[in-house]
Scaffold this motif. Sequence first.
Motif, short mmCIF file in Angstrom:
data_model
loop_
_atom_site.label_atom_id
_atom_site.label_comp_id
_atom_site.label_asym_id
_atom_site.label_seq_id
_atom_site.Cartn_x
_atom_site.Cartn_y
_atom_site.Cartn_z
N ARG A 181 54.45 33.34 -10.90
CA ARG A 181 55.58 33.52 -11.83
C ARG A 181 55.52 34.86 -12.53
O ARG A 181 56.53 35.53 -12.70
N GLN A 182 54.32 35.26 -12.96
CA GLN A 182 54.18 36.54 -13.66
C GLN A 182 54.50 37.71 -12.72
O GLN A 182 55.16 38.66 -13.11
N ALA A 183 54.06 37.63 -11.48
CA ALA A 183 54.34 38.69 -10.51
C ALA A 183 55.83 38.79 -10.23
O ALA A 183 56.39 39.89 -10.14
N LEU A 184 56.49 37.64 -10.09
CA LEU A 184 57.94 37.66 -9.85
C LEU A 184 58.70 38.21 -11.05
O LEU A 184 59.67 38.96 -10.90
N ALA A 185 58.27 37.84 -12.26
CA ALA A 185 58.93 38.36 -13.46
C ALA A 185 58.73 39.87 -13.59
O ALA A 185 59.66 40.59 -13.96
N THR A 186 57.55 40.36 -13.27
CA THR A 186 57.28 41.80 -13.35
C THR A 186 58.07 42.56 -12.29
O THR A 186 58.54 43.66 -12.55
N ALA A 187 58.24 41.97 -11.12
CA ALA A 187 58.99 42.63 -10.05
C ALA A 187 60.46 42.79 -10.42
O ALA A 187 61.09 43.78 -10.06
N HIS A 188 61.01 41.84 -11.17
CA HIS A 188 62.42 41.93 -11.54
C HIS A 188 62.64 42.71 -12.83
O HIS A 188 63.73 43.20 -13.06
N ALA A 189 61.65 42.85 -13.67
CA ALA A 189 61.82 43.50 -14.97
C ALA A 189 62.14 44.99 -14.88
O ALA A 189 63.04 45.46 -15.56
N PRO A 190 61.47 45.82 -14.07
CA PRO A 190 61.80 47.25 -14.04
C PRO A 190 63.22 47.53 -13.61
O PRO A 190 63.85 48.45 -14.10
N ALA A 191 63.76 46.75 -12.69
CA ALA A 191 65.14 46.97 -12.27
C ALA A 191 66.10 46.73 -13.44
O ALA A 191 67.07 47.45 -13.62
#
Length: 129
Positions: A36-46
Motif C-alpha cells: 500500500r505504501q509503495a502504491l501510494a508513493t508511486a501515485h503521489a509525485p504525479a
Amino acid sequence: MTSPDEHFEQRARELWREAAQRIDPATAGRLRAARRQALATAHAPAHRTARWLIPAGAFAVIALATMMVWQPLPQRHAAPANTMVNAAETGVELDNELPPDADKTDPNLYQNLDFYDWLAANDSPTAAR
C-alpha cells in the motif's frame, strides 16, 4: 503438449501459491502495508507535479509578457562622420532624423507652426541656390 516455458511458468505459480499459504499473518500484514505504501508513493509525485504545473505556467506567461512589454528601446547610434560629410557635400538631407523632443527645444519654435508647414511645402533645392 506443453513447452518448457509453459512448464516453467506453471511450476513457478505452484511454488508461489504454496509459499503464500505458508506465510504467517504478521509477515503478510507487513507485506500488505509495504505494498500500500509503495502504491501510494508511486501515485503521489504525479499529483504533486500536476498541482504545480498550472501556477508555474501562469508565472512563466506573466514573466514573458512583462519582458515583452518592458523591453528597452533600441538605442540609436550616431551616424559616422563620413556619412555626414557625404550628405553635406551632395546636398541630400537625411530623412531618418527625428525632430528634437519638445522639452529640449526652444518653445518659440512652436509658436508659428503654420509658417514652418508653409516653409517645408515651398522649400525646394533650386530656391537655396
